[in-house]
Write a protein that holds these residues in place. Structure first.
Motif, PDB file in Angstrom:
ATOM      1  N   PHE A   1       0.654  -1.138   0.200  1.00 12.83           N
ATOM      2  CA  PHE A   1      -0.174   0.239  -0.168  1.00 12.83           C
ATOM      3  C   PHE A   1       1.240   1.370  -0.463  1.00 12.83           C
ATOM      4  CE2 PHE A   1      -0.117  -1.661   4.601  1.00 12.83           C
ATOM      5  CZ  PHE A   1       0.655  -1.266   5.126  1.00 12.83           C
ATOM      6  N   PRO A   2       0.404   2.193  -0.170  1.00 12.64           N
ATOM      7  CA  PRO A   2       1.331   3.739   0.053  1.00 12.64           C
ATOM      8  C   PRO A   2       1.511   4.406   1.117  1.00 12.64           C
ATOM      9  CG  PRO A   2      -1.214   4.095  -0.850  1.00 12.64           C
ATOM     10  CD  PRO A   2      -1.131   2.880  -1.007  1.00 12.64           C
ATOM     11  N   VAL A   3       3.100   4.284   1.426  1.00 17.01           N
ATOM     12  CA  VAL A   3       3.261   5.073   2.482  1.00 17.01           C
ATOM     13  C   VAL A   3       3.953   6.262   3.031  1.00 17.01           C
ATOM     14  CG1 VAL A   3       4.324   4.786   4.474  1.00 17.01           C
ATOM     15  CG2 VAL A   3       3.990   3.058   3.563  1.00 17.01           C
ATOM     16  N   VAL A   4       3.266   7.701   3.666  1.00 16.52           N
ATOM     17  CA  VAL A   4       3.591   8.996   2.854  1.00 16.52           C
ATOM     18  C   VAL A   4       5.489   8.423   4.571  1.00 16.52           C
ATOM     19  CG1 VAL A   4       3.754  10.783   3.602  1.00 16.52           C
ATOM     20  CG2 VAL A   4       1.708   9.221   3.154  1.00 16.52           C
ATOM     21  N   ALA A   5       6.216   9.204   3.626  1.00 20.72           N
ATOM     22  CA  ALA A   5       7.522   9.086   5.123  1.00 20.72           C
ATOM     23  C   ALA A   5       7.088  10.893   5.341  1.00 20.72           C
ATOM     24  CB  ALA A   5       8.828   8.991   4.166  1.00 20.72           C
ATOM     25  N   VAL A   6       6.969  10.195   6.530  1.00 26.39           N
ATOM     26  CA  VAL A   6       6.690  11.348   7.543  1.00 26.39           C
ATOM     27  C   VAL A   6       7.813  12.738   7.721  1.00 26.39           C
ATOM     28  CG1 VAL A   6       5.544  13.206   9.580  1.00 26.39           C
ATOM     29  CG2 VAL A   6       4.209  11.453   7.918  1.00 26.39           C
ATOM     30  N   ASN A   7       8.461  11.072   7.819  1.00 27.12           N
ATOM     31  CA  ASN A   7      10.310  11.587   8.587  1.00 27.12           C
ATOM     32  C   ASN A   7      11.071  12.206   7.616  1.00 27.12           C
ATOM     33  OD1 ASN A   7      12.990  10.910  10.778  1.00 27.12           O
ATOM     34  ND2 ASN A   7      13.177  10.095   8.062  1.00 27.12           N
ATOM     35  N   ASP A   8      10.664  12.296   6.133  1.00 27.99           N
ATOM     36  CA  ASP A   8      11.292  13.179   4.997  1.00 27.99           C
ATOM     37  C   ASP A   8      10.999  14.850   4.992  1.00 27.99           C
ATOM     38  OD1 ASP A   8      12.809  10.736   5.247  1.00 27.99           O
ATOM     39  OD2 ASP A   8      12.514   9.707   3.169  1.00 27.99           O
ATOM     40  N   THR A   9      10.420  15.054   5.747  1.00 29.48           N
ATOM     41  CA  THR A   9       9.593  16.691   5.179  1.00 29.48           C
ATOM     42  C   THR A   9      10.153  16.819   6.298  1.00 29.48           C
ATOM     43  OG1 THR A   9       8.768  16.834   7.903  1.00 29.48           O
ATOM     44  CG2 THR A   9       7.352  16.145   5.755  1.00 29.48           C
ATOM     45  N   ARG A  10      10.693  18.830   5.807  1.00 27.46           N
ATOM     46  CA  ARG A  10      11.311  19.307   6.479  1.00 27.46           C
ATOM     47  C   ARG A  10      11.422  19.490   8.268  1.00 27.46           C
ATOM     48  NH1 ARG A  10      13.121  24.253   3.018  1.00 27.46           N
ATOM     49  NH2 ARG A  10      11.070  24.376   2.109  1.00 27.46           N
ATOM     50  N   THR A  11       9.880  20.317   7.798  1.00 31.67           N
ATOM     51  CA  THR A  11       9.391  20.194   9.084  1.00 31.67           C
ATOM     52  C   THR A  11       9.857  18.814  10.370  1.00 31.67           C
ATOM     53  OG1 THR A  11       7.185  20.174   8.351  1.00 31.67           O
ATOM     54  CG2 THR A  11       8.134  22.245   9.332  1.00 31.67           C
ATOM     55  N   LYS A  12      10.328  18.046   9.771  1.00 35.33           N
ATOM     56  CA  LYS A  12      10.140  16.659  10.596  1.00 35.33           C
ATOM     57  C   LYS A  12      12.259  16.440  11.089  1.00 35.33           C
ATOM     58  CE  LYS A  12      10.423  12.472  12.822  1.00 35.33           C
ATOM     59  NZ  LYS A  12      11.824  12.070  13.062  1.00 35.33           N
ATOM     60  N   ARG A  13      12.558  16.651   9.576  1.00 37.87           N
ATOM     61  CA  ARG A  13      14.269  15.992  10.006  1.00 37.87           C
ATOM     62  C   ARG A  13      15.011  17.737  10.995  1.00 37.87           C
ATOM     63  NH1 ARG A  13      15.636  12.270   4.646  1.00 37.87           N
ATOM     64  NH2 ARG A  13      15.150  14.458   3.855  1.00 37.87           N
ATOM     65  N   MET A  14      14.643  18.838  10.056  1.00 37.86           N
ATOM     66  CA  MET A  14      15.293  19.852  10.813  1.00 37.86           C
ATOM     67  C   MET A  14      15.332  19.869  12.361  1.00 37.86           C
ATOM     68  SD  MET A  14      15.149  22.254   7.350  1.00 37.86           S
ATOM     69  CE  MET A  14      15.439  23.601   8.033  1.00 37.86           C
ATOM     70  N   PHE A  15      13.842  19.112  12.635  1.00 36.33           N
ATOM     71  CA  PHE A  15      13.877  19.899  13.785  1.00 36.33           C
ATOM     72  C   PHE A  15      14.182  18.447  14.895  1.00 36.33           C
ATOM     73  CE2 PHE A  15      11.735  22.582  11.108  1.00 36.33           C
ATOM     74  CZ  PHE A  15      12.554  24.268  11.620  1.00 36.33           C
ATOM     75  N   ASP A  16      13.046  17.581  14.760  1.00 39.05           N
ATOM     76  CA  ASP A  16      12.409  16.679  15.640  1.00 39.05           C
ATOM     77  C   ASP A  16      14.310  16.168  15.730  1.00 39.05           C
ATOM     78  OD1 ASP A  16      13.027  13.734  15.779  1.00 39.05           O
ATOM     79  OD2 ASP A  16      10.415  13.640  15.687  1.00 39.05           O
ATOM     80  N   ASN A  17      14.499  15.415  14.690  1.00 38.73           N
ATOM     81  CA  ASN A  17      15.433  14.126  14.450  1.00 38.73           C
ATOM     82  C   ASN A  17      16.925  14.945  15.233  1.00 38.73           C
ATOM     83  OD1 ASN A  17      13.883  13.187  12.952  1.00 38.73           O
ATOM     84  ND2 ASN A  17      15.113  12.250  11.914  1.00 38.73           N
ATOM     85  N   ARG A  18      17.245  16.758  15.020  1.00 39.47           N
ATOM     86  CA  ARG A  18      18.206  17.546  14.754  1.00 39.47           C
ATOM     87  C   ARG A  18      18.002  17.537  16.258  1.00 39.47           C
ATOM     88  NH1 ARG A  18      20.688  22.266  11.479  1.00 39.47           N
ATOM     89  NH2 ARG A  18      22.860  22.523  12.382  1.00 39.47           N
ATOM     90  N   TYR A  19      16.986  18.913  16.827  1.00 43.05           N
ATOM     91  CA  TYR A  19      17.300  19.737  18.050  1.00 43.05           C
ATOM     92  C   TYR A  19      16.882  18.684  18.942  1.00 43.05           C
ATOM     93  CZ  TYR A  19      17.856  23.579  15.202  1.00 43.05           C
ATOM     94  OH  TYR A  19      19.312  24.691  14.178  1.00 43.05           O
ATOM     95  N   GLY A  20      16.173  18.028  18.664  1.00 44.78           N
ATOM     96  CA  GLY A  20      14.607  17.021  19.914  1.00 44.78           C
ATOM     97  C   GLY A  20      15.551  15.906  20.123  1.00 44.78           C
ATOM     98  N   THR A  21      16.416  15.585  19.300  1.00 46.80           N
ATOM     99  CA  THR A  21      17.682  14.335  19.873  1.00 46.80           C
ATOM    100  C   THR A  21      18.587  14.582  20.333  1.00 46.80           C
ATOM    101  OG1 THR A  21      16.735  12.848  17.790  1.00 46.80           O
ATOM    102  CG2 THR A  21      18.879  12.425  19.016  1.00 46.80           C
ATOM    103  N   GLY A  22      18.643  16.380  19.541  1.00 44.47           N
ATOM    104  CA  GLY A  22      20.013  16.780  20.367  1.00 44.47           C
ATOM    105  C   GLY A  22      20.149  17.149  22.159  1.00 44.47           C
ATOM    106  N   GLN A  23      18.819  17.498  22.535  1.00 46.01           N
ATOM    107  CA  GLN A  23      18.598  17.979  23.455  1.00 46.01           C
ATOM    108  C   GLN A  23      18.334  16.988  24.374  1.00 46.01           C
ATOM    109  OE1 GLN A  23      16.058  21.883  24.887  1.00 46.01           O
ATOM    110  NE2 GLN A  23      15.214  20.099  25.931  1.00 46.01           N
ATOM    111  N   SER A  24      16.569  16.250  24.047  1.00 45.04           N
ATOM    112  CA  SER A  24      16.849  14.902  25.054  1.00 45.04           C
ATOM    113  C   SER A  24      17.694  13.663  25.186  1.00 45.04           C
ATOM    114  CB  SER A  24      15.107  14.207  24.107  1.00 45.04           C
ATOM    115  OG  SER A  24      14.938  13.286  22.693  1.00 45.04           O
ATOM    116  N   THR A  25      18.482  13.753  23.540  1.00 39.29           N
ATOM    117  CA  THR A  25      19.024  12.483  23.868  1.00 39.29           C
ATOM    118  C   THR A  25      20.259  12.766  25.628  1.00 39.29           C
ATOM    119  OG1 THR A  25      19.815  11.804  22.092  1.00 39.29           O
ATOM    120  CG2 THR A  25      21.305  11.739  23.020  1.00 39.29           C
TER     121      THR A  25
END
Ligand code: NAD
Ligand code: SAH
Length: 420
Positions: free
Chosen positions: A170-194
């Motif tokens: 089935f079709p799956v949308v790659a939410v991770n690959d949006t700029r508003t996810k990767r640039m903020f969640d992966n970077r600032y989110g993981t940076g701080q919460s880790t």
């Protein structure tokens, strides 16, 4: 016994409710989408099976999907990350939640099966475990599933592999690959919460210590920036020459893990890969070295090899900290059993960051609900307008204005006729 029992402990549900309300304060974009979804009901009549970290931020997100008309069953996307009070609160709101902190592997997968029992039209996943289970063990449900969303890098990588092998149904949308996810969640989110997770677990001082970060992608960059901010000497390991060069030009020391092993006071893996820190590295490490993972499942650090090397293991020397005693009396400290330290020893990313990831997710689900009949199986990018809308709403909520193109500027950017 399932873990969707109505929890008799009302105080647990109350504590969860307070936590959800606290998160809601920092999630203005989801609040706005909630109001919009309550009116437009874009998900009316849809059944959704979701496999996400059961946190206060997720509770806000699934609340928006429910007011949009969806019926939801939720399972955890990690055996350790469930906030039991939040799960209890969600159950008290009448939602089906199959999750409990600290479950073993079998129970973790049983919960995913129980969420799938809703016979979903749409699935939400974080790491591809639910989609994998659907395609391997619950194939009878596949004909009813018309679309999905994936939240994280590793999940998207797996889905693309499935699509390349024509296995994805089935079709799956790659939410991770949006700029508003990767640039903020992966970077600032993981940076701080880790670092939050490491500090809560160990109360270690970072200033002046050597922090080795494996992987300089979106997450690794965030962790490196925050570790540097604490005054640590930051060493980066990479396998990608461009990322390694980028780390080097940003002033980090780039080394191999073999070189870094004897130097580090704290090691953090954020690669999405396996066996990044192995036996040959453990035996070179300093007494008291701390090992933490914020990337993938519990295989980035080779925990089995560490267990084989150790003469004794002292579980729980502090919450989320196990001590492995090597034959020469050196002690290595493994956090959160090698699972995600930020979602186990801390509370995951702050709500203000998850506001953007989950708003992109909510809008992607609404888009999918419209478009799924026209989409064939495969991995799809989130439409660019969704990214822009999430960022616009976030800026508006924080009172930040930006410029708009003048007609002359817009024309200039569209034209190739202007010379220098
Ligand atoms: P990314 O692809 O941007 O970065 C991963 C980096 O690791 C790449 O630069 C890659 O070259 C490098 N790498 C791969 N194998 C390596 C090895 N053996 N040694 C050193 N470096 C290696 O991905 P990302 O968005 O940064 O995500 C990384 C992982 O973190 C994924 O598994 C993702 O799912 C997970 N993630 C976790 C959280 C969290 O809350 N803890 C948040 C977002 C993503
Ligand atoms: N499910 C896998 C894969 C990675 S989890 C595992 O547990 O090992 C990484 C994802 O967790 C990120 O993409 C991020 O969006 C999500 N996350 C981080 N903080 C969160 C929070 N507070 N609530 C819900 N999800 C969160």
């Amino acid at each position: 016994m399932g873990d969707n029992v109505n929890n008799p402990d009302a105080s647990l549900a109350e504590a969860g409710e307070r936590r959800i309300e606290w998160a809601l304060r920092s999630m203005p974009v989801l609040r706005a989408l909630g109001a919009r979804f309550a009116e437009t009901r874009p998900l009316d009549g849809l059944r959704i099976a979701a496999c996400l970290h059961v946190t206060a931020e997720t509770a806000v997100a699934v609340g928006v999907l429910r007011v949009g008309g969806a019926e939801l069953a939720l399972a955890a996307s990690n055996p350790l990350s469930t906030q039991n009070d939040v799960a209890a609160a969600l159950r008290s709101y009448g939602m089906e939640v199959h999750a409990r902190a600290g479950v073993d592997r079998d129970t973790y997968y049983r919960h995913i099966h129980q969420a799938l029992d809703i016979a979903p039209d749409i699935v939400l996943d974080d790491g591809c475990d639910l989609v994998n289970t659907l395609h391997t063990e619950r194939t009878e449900l596949l004909k009813g599933v018309t679309g999905g969303c994936e939240e994280t890098t590793t999940g998207v990588i797996r889905l693309r592999q499935m699509a390349a092998e024509h296995a994805l149904r089935f079709p799956v949308v790659a939410v991770n690959d949006t700029r508003t996810k990767r640039m903020f969640d992966n970077r600032y989110g993981t940076g701080q919460s880790t670092l939050d997770g490491v500090i809560r677990a160990t109360n270690t001082l970072l200033a002046g210590r050597t922090v080795v970060i494996a992987g300089f992608g979106y997450c690794g960059r965030g962790v490196a920036e925050r570790a540097r901010g604490h005054g640590a000497r930051v060493v980066v390991t990479e396998i990608d020459p461009v990322k390694a060069l980028d780390a080097s030009l940003q002033g980090y020391e780039v080394r191999t893990m073999a070189e870094a092993a004897p130097l580090g006071d704290l090691f953090i893996t954020v690669t999405g890969n396996r066996d990044v820190i192995r036996a040959e590295h453990f035996i070179e490490m300093k007494d008291g070295a701390i090992l933490a993972n914020a990337g993938h499942f519990d295989i980035e650090i080779d925990v089995r090899a560490l267990e084989s090397l150790a003469e004794e293991v002292h579980l729980g020397v502090r919450p989320y900290t196990d001590e492995y005693l090597l034959p020469d009396s050196r002690r290595l400290l493994l956090l959160a059993e090698g699972r995600l330290v930020n979602l186990t020893a801390a509370e995951g990313h702050p709500a203000a960051v998850m506001d953007m990831s989950f708003s992109a997710q909510a809008l992607a689900v609404a888009w999918l609900a419209e478009e799924r009949v026209r989409l064939s199986p495969g991995v799809y990018d989130v439409p660019g307008e969704i990214d822009a809308e999430v960022a616009r709403l976030k800026l508006a909520a924080t009172g930040v204005s930006i410029d708009t193109l003048t007609p002359v500027q817009a024309d200039y950017l569209r034209s190739w006729r202007f010379g220098s």
